[in-house]
Each structure stands twice: as structure tokens, then as C-alpha cells.
Design a protein around this motif. Structure first.
Motif, PDB file in Angstrom:
ATOM      1  N   ARG A 191       0.835  -1.208   0.000  1.00  0.00           N
ATOM      2  CA  ARG A 191       0.000   0.000   0.000  1.00  0.00           C
ATOM      3  C   ARG A 191       0.870   1.259   0.000  1.00  0.00           C
ATOM      4  O   ARG A 191       0.589   2.226  -0.708  1.00  0.00           O
ATOM      5  CB  ARG A 191      -0.920  -0.008   1.217  1.00  0.00           C
ATOM      6  N   LEU A 192       1.902   1.245   0.813  1.00  0.00           N
ATOM      7  CA  LEU A 192       2.764   2.424   0.923  1.00  0.00           C
ATOM      8  C   LEU A 192       3.587   2.641  -0.337  1.00  0.00           C
ATOM      9  O   LEU A 192       3.674   3.768  -0.848  1.00  0.00           O
ATOM     10  CB  LEU A 192       3.671   2.273   2.148  1.00  0.00           C
ATOM     11  N   THR A 193       4.195   1.585  -0.859  1.00  0.00           N
ATOM     12  CA  THR A 193       4.990   1.741  -2.074  1.00  0.00           C
ATOM     13  C   THR A 193       4.104   2.065  -3.272  1.00  0.00           C
ATOM     14  O   THR A 193       4.506   2.821  -4.170  1.00  0.00           O
ATOM     15  CB  THR A 193       5.817   0.480  -2.359  1.00  0.00           C
ATOM     16  N   VAL A 208      10.706   3.875  -6.451  1.00  0.00           N
ATOM     17  CA  VAL A 208      10.753   3.164  -5.173  1.00  0.00           C
ATOM     18  C   VAL A 208      11.398   1.801  -5.386  1.00  0.00           C
ATOM     19  O   VAL A 208      11.129   1.131  -6.388  1.00  0.00           O
ATOM     20  CB  VAL A 208       9.344   3.013  -4.550  1.00  0.00           C
ATOM     21  N   GLN A 209      12.267   1.442  -4.483  1.00  0.00           N
ATOM     22  CA  GLN A 209      12.886   0.112  -4.504  1.00  0.00           C
ATOM     23  C   GLN A 209      12.251  -0.735  -3.417  1.00  0.00           C
ATOM     24  O   GLN A 209      12.351  -0.419  -2.230  1.00  0.00           O
ATOM     25  CB  GLN A 209      14.400   0.213  -4.269  1.00  0.00           C
ATOM     26  N   ARG A 210      11.609  -1.807  -3.819  1.00  0.00           N
ATOM     27  CA  ARG A 210      11.034  -2.739  -2.866  1.00  0.00           C
ATOM     28  C   ARG A 210      12.087  -3.750  -2.423  1.00  0.00           C
ATOM     29  O   ARG A 210      13.138  -3.880  -3.042  1.00  0.00           O
ATOM     30  CB  ARG A 210       9.831  -3.455  -3.482  1.00  0.00           C
ATOM     31  N   ALA A 211      11.791  -4.477  -1.347  1.00  0.00           N
ATOM     32  CA  ALA A 211      12.710  -5.484  -0.807  1.00  0.00           C
ATOM     33  C   ALA A 211      14.112  -4.894  -0.666  1.00  0.00           C
ATOM     34  O   ALA A 211      15.106  -5.466  -1.104  1.00  0.00           O
ATOM     35  CB  ALA A 211      12.724  -6.726  -1.689  1.00  0.00           C
ATOM     36  N   ALA A 212      14.177  -3.736  -0.038  1.00  0.00           N
ATOM     37  CA  ALA A 212      15.426  -2.999   0.070  1.00  0.00           C
ATOM     38  C   ALA A 212      16.232  -3.420   1.301  1.00  0.00           C
ATOM     39  O   ALA A 212      15.677  -3.839   2.318  1.00  0.00           O
ATOM     40  CB  ALA A 212      15.140  -1.495   0.140  1.00  0.00           C
ATOM     41  N   GLY A 214      17.127  20.277  -1.169  1.00  0.00           N
ATOM     42  CA  GLY A 214      17.910  19.171  -0.646  1.00  0.00           C
ATOM     43  C   GLY A 214      17.346  17.861  -1.145  1.00  0.00           C
ATOM     44  O   GLY A 214      16.546  17.830  -2.086  1.00  0.00           O
ATOM     45  N   ARG A 215      17.776  16.774  -0.519  1.00  0.00           N
ATOM     46  CA  ARG A 215      17.297  15.453  -0.916  1.00  0.00           C
ATOM     47  C   ARG A 215      16.559  14.794   0.236  1.00  0.00           C
ATOM     48  O   ARG A 215      16.845  15.038   1.412  1.00  0.00           O
ATOM     49  CB  ARG A 215      18.463  14.551  -1.352  1.00  0.00           C
ATOM     50  N   VAL A 216      15.611  13.927  -0.132  1.00  0.00           N
ATOM     51  CA  VAL A 216      14.861  13.135   0.839  1.00  0.00           C
ATOM     52  C   VAL A 216      15.121  11.662   0.559  1.00  0.00           C
ATOM     53  O   VAL A 216      15.090  11.231  -0.604  1.00  0.00           O
ATOM     54  CB  VAL A 216      13.349  13.432   0.756  1.00  0.00           C
ATOM     55  N   ARG A 217      15.386  10.902   1.618  1.00  0.00           N
ATOM     56  CA  ARG A 217      15.461   9.449   1.525  1.00  0.00           C
ATOM     57  C   ARG A 217      14.298   8.916   2.355  1.00  0.00           C
ATOM     58  O   ARG A 217      14.341   8.937   3.584  1.00  0.00           O
ATOM     59  CB  ARG A 217      16.791   8.921   2.051  1.00  0.00           C
ATOM     60  N   TYR A 218      13.261   8.476   1.664  1.00  0.00           N
ATOM     61  CA  TYR A 218      12.077   7.969   2.353  1.00  0.00           C
ATOM     62  C   TYR A 218      12.220   6.459   2.518  1.00  0.00           C
ATOM     63  O   TYR A 218      12.303   5.722   1.541  1.00  0.00           O
ATOM     64  CB  TYR A 218      10.819   8.325   1.576  1.00  0.00           C
ATOM     65  N   LEU A 219      12.262   6.016   3.776  1.00  0.00           N
ATOM     66  CA  LEU A 219      12.563   4.630   4.097  1.00  0.00           C
ATOM     67  C   LEU A 219      11.365   3.941   4.753  1.00  0.00           C
ATOM     68  O   LEU A 219      10.813   4.449   5.729  1.00  0.00           O
ATOM     69  CB  LEU A 219      13.760   4.550   5.047  1.00  0.00           C
ATOM     70  N   GLY A 220      10.994   2.797   4.225  1.00  0.00           N
ATOM     71  CA  GLY A 220      10.039   1.933   4.890  1.00  0.00           C
ATOM     72  C   GLY A 220      10.809   0.946   5.752  1.00  0.00           C
ATOM     73  O   GLY A 220      11.591   0.145   5.237  1.00  0.00           O
ATOM     74  N   THR A 221      10.599   1.014   7.064  1.00  0.00           N
ATOM     75  CA  THR A 221      11.416   0.257   8.008  1.00  0.00           C
ATOM     76  C   THR A 221      10.540  -0.742   8.770  1.00  0.00           C
ATOM     77  O   THR A 221       9.919  -0.398   9.770  1.00  0.00           O
ATOM     78  CB  THR A 221      12.125   1.200   8.990  1.00  0.00           C
ATOM     79  N   PRO A 222      10.493  -1.988   8.326  1.00  0.00           N
ATOM     80  CA  PRO A 222       9.651  -2.995   8.988  1.00  0.00           C
ATOM     81  C   PRO A 222      10.286  -3.508  10.282  1.00  0.00           C
ATOM     82  O   PRO A 222      11.405  -3.137  10.647  1.00  0.00           O
ATOM     83  CB  PRO A 222       9.598  -4.111   7.939  1.00  0.00           C
ATOM     84  N   ALA A 223       9.521  -4.357  10.966  1.00  0.00           N
ATOM     85  CA  ALA A 223      10.035  -5.157  12.089  1.00  0.00           C
ATOM     86  C   ALA A 223      10.615  -4.313  13.214  1.00  0.00           C
ATOM     87  O   ALA A 223      11.702  -4.590  13.699  1.00  0.00           O
ATOM     88  CB  ALA A 223      11.076  -6.149  11.577  1.00  0.00           C
ATOM     89  N   GLU A 224       9.857  -3.311  13.663  1.00  0.00           N
ATOM     90  CA  GLU A 224      10.298  -2.553  14.842  1.00  0.00           C
ATOM     91  C   GLU A 224       9.900  -3.267  16.127  1.00  0.00           C
ATOM     92  O   GLU A 224      10.644  -3.226  17.111  1.00  0.00           O
ATOM     93  CB  GLU A 224       9.695  -1.144  14.822  1.00  0.00           C
ATOM     94  N   GLU A 225       8.748  -3.921  16.120  1.00  0.00           N
ATOM     95  CA  GLU A 225       8.293  -4.587  17.337  1.00  0.00           C
ATOM     96  C   GLU A 225       9.139  -5.812  17.686  1.00  0.00           C
ATOM     97  O   GLU A 225       9.243  -6.189  18.851  1.00  0.00           O
ATOM     98  CB  GLU A 225       6.815  -5.001  17.203  1.00  0.00           C
ATOM     99  N   ARG A 226       9.716  -6.434  16.676  1.00  0.00           N
ATOM    100  CA  ARG A 226      10.659  -7.538  16.875  1.00  0.00           C
ATOM    101  C   ARG A 226      11.655  -7.539  15.728  1.00  0.00           C
ATOM    102  O   ARG A 226      11.382  -7.017  14.662  1.00  0.00           O
ATOM    103  CB  ARG A 226       9.950  -8.900  16.915  1.00  0.00           C
ATOM    104  N   PHE A 227      12.798  -8.091  15.954  1.00  0.00           N
ATOM    105  CA  PHE A 227      13.826  -8.363  14.953  1.00  0.00           C
ATOM    106  C   PHE A 227      14.718  -7.173  14.597  1.00  0.00           C
ATOM    107  O   PHE A 227      15.708  -7.337  13.913  1.00  0.00           O
ATOM    108  CB  PHE A 227      13.245  -8.970  13.672  1.00  0.00           C
ATOM    109  N   GLY A 228      14.392  -5.960  15.030  1.00  0.00           N
ATOM    110  CA  GLY A 228      15.282  -4.823  14.808  1.00  0.00           C
ATOM    111  C   GLY A 228      15.513  -4.490  13.355  1.00  0.00           C
ATOM    112  O   GLY A 228      16.652  -4.435  12.872  1.00  0.00           O
ATOM    113  N   GLY A 229      14.432  -4.229  12.617  1.00  0.00           N
ATOM    114  CA  GLY A 229      14.548  -3.955  11.191  1.00  0.00           C
ATOM    115  C   GLY A 229      15.513  -2.833  10.851  1.00  0.00           C
ATOM    116  O   GLY A 229      16.267  -2.930   9.872  1.00  0.00           O
TER     117      GLY A 229
END
Length: 425
Positions: free
Chosen positions: A44-46, A56-60, A120-135
Motif C-alpha cells: 500500500r505504501l509503495t 521506489v525500490q522494494r525489498a530494500a 535538498g534530498r529526501v530518503r524515504y525509508l520503509g522500516t519494517p520489524a520494529e516490534e521484533r527483529f530490529g529492522g
């Protein structure tokens, strides 16, 4: 063009896409997904990023549900805006990550709408697994935060706070192996793995009397056996261990490990102990950045609770802490629920899709985008940000080195085997 004009432009852009952002927020909220399985949320986000004409690069960075989009002018500072979107078992988005996801999305899309005017530049990052695994730590090791001037995100809460009080954390899983037997006819032939778990649990409960106010140990029994008339031959538990920083955490982990070993020793069970693959570091708030965000959010009507009045011991943990030791970072919090509603509770999940939650999405997107513009346009602010980060850079380097050196192991009667573990929030 003045930064004030640009700030008005990004606020107007957020308002123009409000229905789109809230639709994504509610869709993510309606289908909660656990860490590393946030496939629908990531799509949905990508999809929204691509719909606005951005690459956008998926599976980054080595994670199937992570992504990255970069845009803007290379001559200026590069600012990262982060989205989280994993949920909690049983209580869904009781941490409000649907709000984090879409406030980050809105900020990125609003900045992209400036086109050539973006300084300037923006690096928009989708960062999964915050609740576990330390994405974020996994992504950081793959270079996700290299070369940045700053990183930022917003987190829901029951108060408006300039920062989130965060301490270091490690996860540990203990599995005990005994011997099954008929619990009535031949209990003497059995070795009770559940007794080992209970002994360890009680030892940790006793240890909790003698730890610092800034430390926490808490856990659950994940496997207690199969039937009441069978001596459990296998039992397991999972605990989180928290301390003020990575160095204090290492000391506390050793004490907790002794409790698990005591369970094995007392019962004759074999212990397999797995520490998480990465610990979460304490959050190093960049106060010039936090101040800029608070001013922008204040202009939107947000009223911030004084940090000095937060009760002692009130803290959580986040893998944004790992980012904050690598690059200047801010992690403010917006109220989406009344003060009496606690986070990680099903009641909070309801508020994450309420009108207050929706307001946090839009206010968060605006304040994040405007703070990014402050950093891009205000050279003296950037110098203060750099100076604040540099003041504790040596401590951060030591923390990161300790993190890398604390390689996780699986322990069986003292024998070490490499394993992949996990983190926690």
C-alpha cells in the motif's frame, strides 16, 4: 524562495492528499501484520509512492518488506523520513504504526510535491520489524542510513512529547529439554522441563528486587507442556531485558542468564538459550532537531508535555535508537488517545483509527516535512545539529562497537552455536 513559503506549500500538499493518507492509514490498521510479514502494508505504501510519480525500490536492504525512495536536489542536505508499519500479536496496531507509516508517507510526498524548489534530498525509508527483529539495525548494516545529514519519524502516544524516553533492550528465548513420563504412575522417570522454566521465572522475579529503577525484566512462558498427566519434556519462555544503555544492558544480561542456568541446574534439564540477533540501543535525541519539530508542531496547535515532568522509569525501546547513534535523529510523539489510555493495549488500537489518530497522521506529516525544510534551509540549525551529535559521538561509537561485538549465541550446556535471533520494542 523562503522556507516559510515552502512550509506553507507542504502543509497545503498534505491537506490536499488528506483523504488518500487516511485511507492508507485505515487500511493498514484494518489488516495488522506482524514483523517481517507486513506485505500488504508495504505494498500500500509503495503503491502510493509510485502513484505520485516517485521511484521506489522494494525489498530494500535485505528485508522483503522494506523499501526506499530517493528524490530531490543533490546539492543540499539529505534527510531521511521513516515509516514503520508492523503490528503487535493479539492487539493489532496498539502501538499506532499505521499512523507512523502514513505520517512518514505524507511528509515524503509533500516534500516531493515541491519539485525543483526542494532545497535538498529526501530518503524515504520503509522500516519494517520494529516490534521484533530490529529492522532498522538490519537495514543500517546494509547501508540504509549512510551519508545522511539527519533522520526523523513520529510516534503515537497519549501525550505530545518532544522525544520518546527510550532505553536499550535485548530479547532472550530459553528452551529446556527434559524427559517425558507418566505424571502419576512413574513421575520419578521424568525430568520436568516446566519446572526448569518456573525456577528460572522465579529467580528472575527475585532478581527484579535488586535492579536499578531504569532497568526492566519481563517475559512470558511460551511452551508449558502438552498435557497435565505427562511430565513436560520441553518448555520455553521469552524475556525482554532492558537497561539505560548497551553497557548497563550487558551487565544485566549476565545476571539474567545466570537465572536461566539455575533452572537447568536445579532440574537436570538441558538448556538452549538464544539471545537476540541485535540489541536495541537507547535513543540519542538530537535536541536542536527536536526543538525545530516542536516549534513546527506547536504552530499546528500541538501542546507538548514537559520532558522534565515525565515520571522516573517511564520508558520504552525502539530500533530508532540504533539509527540515532549513527546519524542525528529525532523521534517525537503525538497524542492520539486520552492520557489514561495506555499504549500496547487494545483500547489504544481503537484510538489509532479514530479522529485523533487521523489528526496525528496529518499533523505529523506536516511537522516532519517542515522540520526537514528547516534542516535544508537553515545552515546555523544544521551546525547546531552537528555539534549536538558530535558532543556524544565517541559514546555512540563505543555503543555501536559493543553492539557489533556482542555476537548472539545458542547455548547448550555451555556449548556455543551461531544463530539468528531477534529484537523487540
Amino acid at each position: 524562495m523562503s522556507s516559510d513559503t515552502l512550509k506553507k506549500d507542504v502543509a497545503a500538499a498534505v491537506d490536499a492528499m488528506a483523504s488518500e493518507l487516511l485511507s492508507v492509514s485505515h487500511a493498514i490498521h484494518a489488516e495488522p501484520e506482524l514483523a517481517l510479514n507486513e506485505f500488504k502494508a508495504a505494498e500500500r505504501l509503495t503503491g502510493a509512492v509510485e502513484a505520485h510519480g516517485l521511484p521506489v525500490q522494494r525489498a530494500a536492504f535485505g528485508l522483503n518488506t522494506a523499501y526506499v525512495s530517493g528524490f530531490g536536489n543533490a546539492g543540499g542536505p539529505e534527510i531521511a523520513i521513516l515509516s514503520e508499519y508492523d503490528a503487535l500479536p493479539g492487539v493489532g496496531h496498539a502501538c499506532g504504526h499505521n499512523i507512523i507509516a502514513t505520517s512518514g508517507l505524507g511528509a515524503a510526498l509533500a516534500l516531493a510535491s515541491l519539485g525543483a524548489k526542494l532545497p535538498g534530498r529526501v530518503r524515504y525509508l520503509g522500516t519494517p520489524a520494529e516490534e521484533r527483529f530490529g529492522g532498522k539495525e538490519i537495514m543500517a548494516r546494509a547501508g540504509a542510513f549512510d551519508g545522511l545529514d539527519a533522520a526523523m519519524m513520529m510516534h503515537p502516544s497519549n501525550l505530545d512529547l518532544a522525544t520518546m524516553p527510550c532505553i536499550a533492550i535485548s530479547e532472550v528465548e530459553a528452551t529446556y529439554f527434559g524427559r517425558a513420563a507418566h505424571a502419576a504412575a512413574m513421575p520419578y522417570r521424568g525430568v520436568n522441563a516446566l519446572d526448569a522454566v518456573v525456577t528460572a521465572y522465579q529467580s528472575i522475579a527475585q532478581l527484579r528486587q535488586h535492579i536499578k529503577q531504569s532497568e526492566r525484566i519481563h517475559g512470558i512462558i511460551t511452551d508449558g507442556g502438552l498435557a497435565a498427566n505427562i511430565v513436560p519434556e520441553k518448555a520455553a519462555c521469552r524475556f525482554y531485558v532492558r537497561a539505560a544503555d548497551i553497557h548497563e544492558l550487558a551487565k544485566l544480561k549476565a545476571r539474567v542468564q545466570a537465572c536461566f542456568e539455575a533452572g537447568a541446574l536445579a532440574t537436570g534439564c538441558k538448556l538452549e538459550l538464544q539471545w537476540g540477533n541485535t540489541d536495541y540501543l537507547d535513543l540519542k535525541t538530537n535536541w536542536p532537531m527536536a526543538g525545530a519539530f516542536e516549534r513546527n508542531a506547536g504552530a499546528l496547535g500541538r501542546e507538548f508535555f514537559p520532558i522534565k515532568d515525565i515520571p522516573p522509569g517511564f520508558a520504552g525501546s525502539t530500533d530508532m535508537g540504533n539509527v540515532s547513534h549513527r546519524v542525528p535523529s529525532t523521534h517525537p510523539m503525538f497524542a492520539v488517545a486520552p492520557a489514561g489510555v495506555i499504549i500496547h493495549n487494545a483500547e489504544f488500537a481503537k484510538w489509532a483509527a479514530s479522529e485523533k489518530g487521523d489528526a496525528a497522521v496529518l499533523d505529523g506529516a506536516k511537522a516532519l516535512a517542515q522540520t526537514a525544510l528547516d534542516l535544508m534551509c537553515d545552515a546555523p540549525l544544521r551546525e547546531r545539529v552537528k555539534a549536538d551529535f558530535a558532543a556524544t559521538a565517541e559514546l555512540s561509537q563505543r555503543a555501536l562497537q559493543t553492539l557489533q561485538e556482542s555476537s548472539p549465541t545458542t547455548r547448550e550446556h555451555g556449548h556455543d552455536h551461531a544463530h539468528g535471533g531477534c529484537g523487540c520494542a
